[in-house]
Design an enzyme around this catalytic site. Structure first.
Site, short mmCIF file in Angstrom:
data_model
loop_
_atom_site.label_atom_id
_atom_site.label_comp_id
_atom_site.label_asym_id
_atom_site.label_seq_id
_atom_site.Cartn_x
_atom_site.Cartn_y
_atom_site.Cartn_z
N LYS A 93 81.41 45.86 -7.90
CA LYS A 93 82.00 45.47 -9.19
C LYS A 93 81.96 43.96 -9.42
O LYS A 93 82.06 43.50 -10.55
CB LYS A 93 83.43 45.98 -9.26
CG LYS A 93 83.54 47.50 -9.25
CD LYS A 93 84.99 47.95 -9.29
CE LYS A 93 85.10 49.47 -9.29
NZ LYS A 93 86.51 49.93 -9.31
N HIS A 173 86.97 47.47 10.99
CA HIS A 173 87.36 46.21 10.36
C HIS A 173 87.51 45.10 11.39
O HIS A 173 87.26 43.92 11.10
CB HIS A 173 88.66 46.38 9.57
CG HIS A 173 88.86 45.32 8.52
ND1 HIS A 173 87.93 45.06 7.54
CD2 HIS A 173 89.88 44.45 8.32
CE1 HIS A 173 88.36 44.07 6.77
NE2 HIS A 173 89.54 43.67 7.21
#
Length: 222
Positions: A93, A173
């Site tokens: 995005k 992560h």
């Protein structure tokens, strides 16, 4: 009123592991009869810094062996629809998420082995934007973040059961933070690191730069 004066930020800060712990962890995976099947993929995570959703969404067309780059412009996500787990592709995005991540020779070799040994994709998931997915489970279903969380937990539990010195909790992560910290220690240009990591602001990158300890301080002073 100031929000942070009444709402306590109780999120645990993600801490990278040391390079020595990284090597020990990878060696354990490589030599384990069961978990060795995930070695190449986890090596890639440690040496590219990709978000796990970006990693899961990688397709053959995203890997350029000639230029040694990985094109990142989308991610593979999951959601439940009427009680069923559904996979879907979501495109970046923000412009900062679109990038080309460089690959080392070892990472290239890992990708080639994964592509050579992967399963045939389940026809139920052959939508146009998911054709050529690289990371698939035995049933041909795409590997998603939830699967990798489970794999990492299993590996950590088995490692700690078989070693006197426990390994801290490692997740996909943590691999990303470790990669970023390792490059920071090698004094990579911070704007270059921001680009590779796909951070929207330099402050996010600088926050990971803060992952230093006493040994790092001694080296810098020397």
């Amino acid at each position: 009123f100031v929000t942070n004066s009444i709402i306590i930020n109780d999120r645990k800060k993600v801490e990278p592991i040391t390079e020595e712990q990284q090597e020990q962890f990878l060696d354990f995976i490589k030599n384990d009869k069961y978990f060795s099947r995930y070695y190449d993929a986890i090596y890639i995570l440690f040496h590219t810094g990709l978000r796990i959703s970006e990693f899961c969404g990688l397709r053959d067309s995203d890997i350029d062996f000639k230029r040694s780059t990985i094109k990142i412009d989308h991610q593979l996500l999951t959601r439940y629809v009427d009680g069923n787990l559904e996979y879907y592709i979501e495109y970046t995005k923000t412009p900062s998420g679109i990038r080309y991540v460089p690959m080392t020779k070892n990472v290239i070799e890992c990708f080639k082995r994964v592509q050579e040994n992967r399963e045939t994709q389940n026809v139920r998931f052959l939508s146009n934007d998911m054709q050529g997915l690289i990371f698939l489970r035995k049933n041909g279903v795409p590997m998603a973040a939830r699967h990798w969380d489970s794999y990492f937990k299993g590996i950590c539990d088995k490692y700690n059961k078989n070693n006197n010195v426990e390994m801290p909790k490692i997740t996909p992560h943590v691999c990303r933070h470790t990669f970023c910290s390792n490059l920071a220690r090698r004094r990579i240009n911070i704007k270059t690191l921001q680009y590779i990591m796909g951070h929207s602001t330099i402050s996010i990158t600088l926050d990971i730069y803060a992952h230093v300890n006493h040994d790092d301080a001694v080296i810098e002073m020397d």
